[in-house]
Design a protein around this motif. Sequence first.
Motif, PDB file in Angstrom:
ATOM      1  N   ALA A  42       0.821  -1.203   0.000  1.00 16.31           N
ATOM      2  CA  ALA A  42       0.000   0.000   0.000  1.00 16.31           C
ATOM      3  C   ALA A  42       0.858   1.258   0.000  1.00 16.31           C
ATOM      4  CB  ALA A  42      -0.943  -0.012   1.206  1.00 16.31           C
ATOM      5  N   VAL A  43       1.902   1.274   0.819  1.00 14.40           N
ATOM      6  CA  VAL A  43       2.796   2.437   0.850  1.00 14.40           C
ATOM      7  C   VAL A  43       3.510   2.590  -0.480  1.00 14.40           C
ATOM      8  CG1 VAL A  43       4.874   3.407   1.914  1.00 14.40           C
ATOM      9  CG2 VAL A  43       3.114   2.351   3.346  1.00 14.40           C
ATOM     10  N   ASN A  44       3.936   1.480  -1.066  1.00 13.99           N
ATOM     11  CA  ASN A  44       4.642   1.528  -2.347  1.00 13.99           C
ATOM     12  C   ASN A  44       3.743   2.068  -3.458  1.00 13.99           C
ATOM     13  OD1 ASN A  44       6.849   0.836  -4.231  1.00 13.99           O
ATOM     14  ND2 ASN A  44       5.427  -0.721  -4.944  1.00 13.99           N
ATOM     15  N   TYR A  45       2.517   1.560  -3.541  1.00 13.09           N
ATOM     16  CA  TYR A  45       1.608   2.015  -4.598  1.00 13.09           C
ATOM     17  C   TYR A  45       1.081   3.417  -4.320  1.00 13.09           C
ATOM     18  CZ  TYR A  45       1.677  -2.765  -6.326  1.00 13.09           C
ATOM     19  OH  TYR A  45       2.085  -3.984  -6.827  1.00 13.09           O
ATOM     20  N   TRP A  46       0.952   3.781  -3.063  1.00 11.42           N
ATOM     21  CA  TRP A  46       0.516   5.148  -2.744  1.00 11.42           C
ATOM     22  C   TRP A  46       1.543   6.170  -3.222  1.00 11.42           C
ATOM     23  CZ3 TRP A  46      -3.941   7.168  -0.801  1.00 11.42           C
ATOM     24  CH2 TRP A  46      -3.900   8.495  -0.372  1.00 11.42           C
ATOM     25  N   ASN A  47       2.805   5.799  -3.188  1.00  9.04           N
ATOM     26  CA  ASN A  47       3.877   6.705  -3.596  1.00  9.04           C
ATOM     27  C   ASN A  47       4.267   6.549  -5.064  1.00  9.04           C
ATOM     28  OD1 ASN A  47       4.202   7.843  -1.010  1.00  9.04           O
ATOM     29  ND2 ASN A  47       5.467   6.122  -0.350  1.00  9.04           N
ATOM     30  N   GLU A  48       3.507   5.795  -5.833  1.00 11.61           N
ATOM     31  CA  GLU A  48       3.856   5.521  -7.225  1.00 11.61           C
ATOM     32  C   GLU A  48       3.711   6.778  -8.104  1.00 11.61           C
ATOM     33  OE1 GLU A  48       5.238   4.027 -10.449  1.00 11.61           O
ATOM     34  OE2 GLU A  48       5.108   2.744  -8.665  1.00 11.61           O
ATOM     35  N   TRP A  49       4.721   7.049  -8.878  1.00 13.85           N
ATOM     36  CA  TRP A  49       4.669   8.148  -9.837  1.00 13.85           C
ATOM     37  C   TRP A  49       5.427   7.827 -11.121  1.00 13.85           C
ATOM     38  CZ3 TRP A  49       9.160  10.376 -11.638  1.00 13.85           C
ATOM     39  CH2 TRP A  49      10.322  10.105 -10.913  1.00 13.85           C
ATOM     40  N   ALA A  56      -2.067   8.409   9.166  1.00 13.10           N
ATOM     41  CA  ALA A  56      -3.296   8.189   9.931  1.00 13.10           C
ATOM     42  C   ALA A  56      -3.658   6.705  10.013  1.00 13.10           C
ATOM     43  CB  ALA A  56      -4.446   8.972   9.300  1.00 13.10           C
ATOM     44  N   ILE A  57      -3.343   5.945   8.965  1.00 17.12           N
ATOM     45  CA  ILE A  57      -3.721   4.531   8.927  1.00 17.12           C
ATOM     46  C   ILE A  57      -2.733   3.659   9.686  1.00 17.12           C
ATOM     47  CG2 ILE A  57      -4.010   2.552   7.380  1.00 17.12           C
ATOM     48  CD1 ILE A  57      -5.128   4.474   5.308  1.00 17.12           C
ATOM     49  N   TYR A  58      -1.463   4.023   9.661  1.00 19.22           N
ATOM     50  CA  TYR A  58      -0.424   3.141  10.201  1.00 19.22           C
ATOM     51  C   TYR A  58      -0.649   2.733  11.658  1.00 19.22           C
ATOM     52  CZ  TYR A  58       4.112   1.298  11.510  1.00 19.22           C
ATOM     53  OH  TYR A  58       5.112   0.501  11.984  1.00 19.22           O
ATOM     54  N   PRO A  59      -1.046   3.631  12.580  1.00 17.28           N
ATOM     55  CA  PRO A  59      -1.223   3.194  13.982  1.00 17.28           C
ATOM     56  C   PRO A  59      -2.211   2.042  14.143  1.00 17.28           C
ATOM     57  CG  PRO A  59      -1.201   5.581  13.859  1.00 17.28           C
ATOM     58  CD  PRO A  59      -1.253   5.087  12.445  1.00 17.28           C
ATOM     59  N   PHE A  60      -3.199   1.933  13.240  1.00 16.68           N
ATOM     60  CA  PHE A  60      -4.204   0.885  13.369  1.00 16.68           C
ATOM     61  C   PHE A  60      -3.701  -0.468  12.871  1.00 16.68           C
ATOM     62  CE2 PHE A  60      -6.496   4.916  12.936  1.00 16.68           C
ATOM     63  CZ  PHE A  60      -7.301   4.874  14.061  1.00 16.68           C
ATOM     64  N   VAL A  61      -2.658  -0.475  12.065  1.00 15.10           N
ATOM     65  CA  VAL A  61      -2.143  -1.743  11.525  1.00 15.10           C
ATOM     66  C   VAL A  61      -0.735  -2.026  12.032  1.00 15.10           C
ATOM     67  CG1 VAL A  61      -3.566  -1.619   9.453  1.00 15.10           C
ATOM     68  CG2 VAL A  61      -1.308  -0.557   9.457  1.00 15.10           C
ATOM     69  N   GLN A  62      -0.260  -1.235  12.973  1.00  6.93           N
ATOM     70  CA  GLN A  62       1.112  -1.392  13.456  1.00  6.93           C
ATOM     71  C   GLN A  62       1.332  -2.759  14.097  1.00  6.93           C
ATOM     72  OE1 GLN A  62       2.232   1.403  16.481  1.00  6.93           O
ATOM     73  NE2 GLN A  62       4.406   0.941  16.334  1.00  6.93           N
ATOM     74  N   LYS A  63       0.333  -3.243  14.862  1.00  4.83           N
ATOM     75  CA  LYS A  63       0.522  -4.519  15.545  1.00  4.83           C
ATOM     76  C   LYS A  63       0.686  -5.663  14.548  1.00  4.83           C
ATOM     77  CE  LYS A  63      -4.468  -5.336  16.107  1.00  4.83           C
ATOM     78  NZ  LYS A  63      -5.541  -5.650  17.079  1.00  4.83           N
TER      79      LYS A  63
END
Length: 290
Positions: free
Chosen positions: A203-210, A270-277
Amino acid sequence: MNYRSPSRIVFEACNIIFMILFSASILIPFFNVLAISVSDAKAVREGVVGLWPVGFQLDAYKQLISNSMFMRSLLNTVFLTVINTSLVILFSLSSAYALASKNLVGRTPIFYYFLITMFFNGGLVPTYLLVTNLGLYNTYGALIFPSVVSIFYIIVFKNVIGQLPKELLECAEIDGAGDFKILFRIVLPLVLPMTMAFIIFSAVNYWNEWFSVMIYTRDQHLWTLQYQLRDLLISSSLNKELDSLRNMREVDPRNLKMAALMTTVLPIIAIYPFVQKYFIHGQLVGAVKG
């Protein structure tokens, strides 16, 4: 009381100092960008904005939200992130399950074939020609299909699935469960922490895709948020674009630049804290063997 040698104390002190400096190198620019994005235009032009806003206004964010092309790029980014992440996880997990199955004929040659493609590929020009010849150029397909297979994910999933108890999968087969039912009802829950870690990575990789947008598209309606931000920051037509956005009170171009930058960063933060575990657990599962 635990004894710590002088060398150990020095080592821990150096670690603490390094982590403080490293954290500061990340947080100071972040807070400066945030402060500029919400500060008054006059303060931004005078260069007096530091880590705390001078004045307060959200006009830069309002103008970005009111710009149709910027919002279109945001929707494109969300769409491509969801689709690409879902496909790469689905393909990787399915391929790994098949490669880990003893019933797959020729699984070793197939695995080595996959492994070779991890280190050698055709390169940018052949990939571009392939995408063009398939009629995918300047379509969403060019931003989806070339990147939905991750050999690294397949290898890691294969190793993790191979360590699952064989008796569990055999019992499911005896009870009449098919491959898809075994994969999604038994295997997936057992490898869920690793799956969530890979979902975050993807998700982080595709979010930063350019880069793919720059190579495979020419229509601005297909731009992603990161490519829109790149164009906003370095395009020679920046002043014209900013002038077209000024429909409220005066906003400095740097307000808009920093607001756009924060808009691309805040969703992931904002999303990362919810999936950190899941991320931490997945890292431990992937690192510890046996």
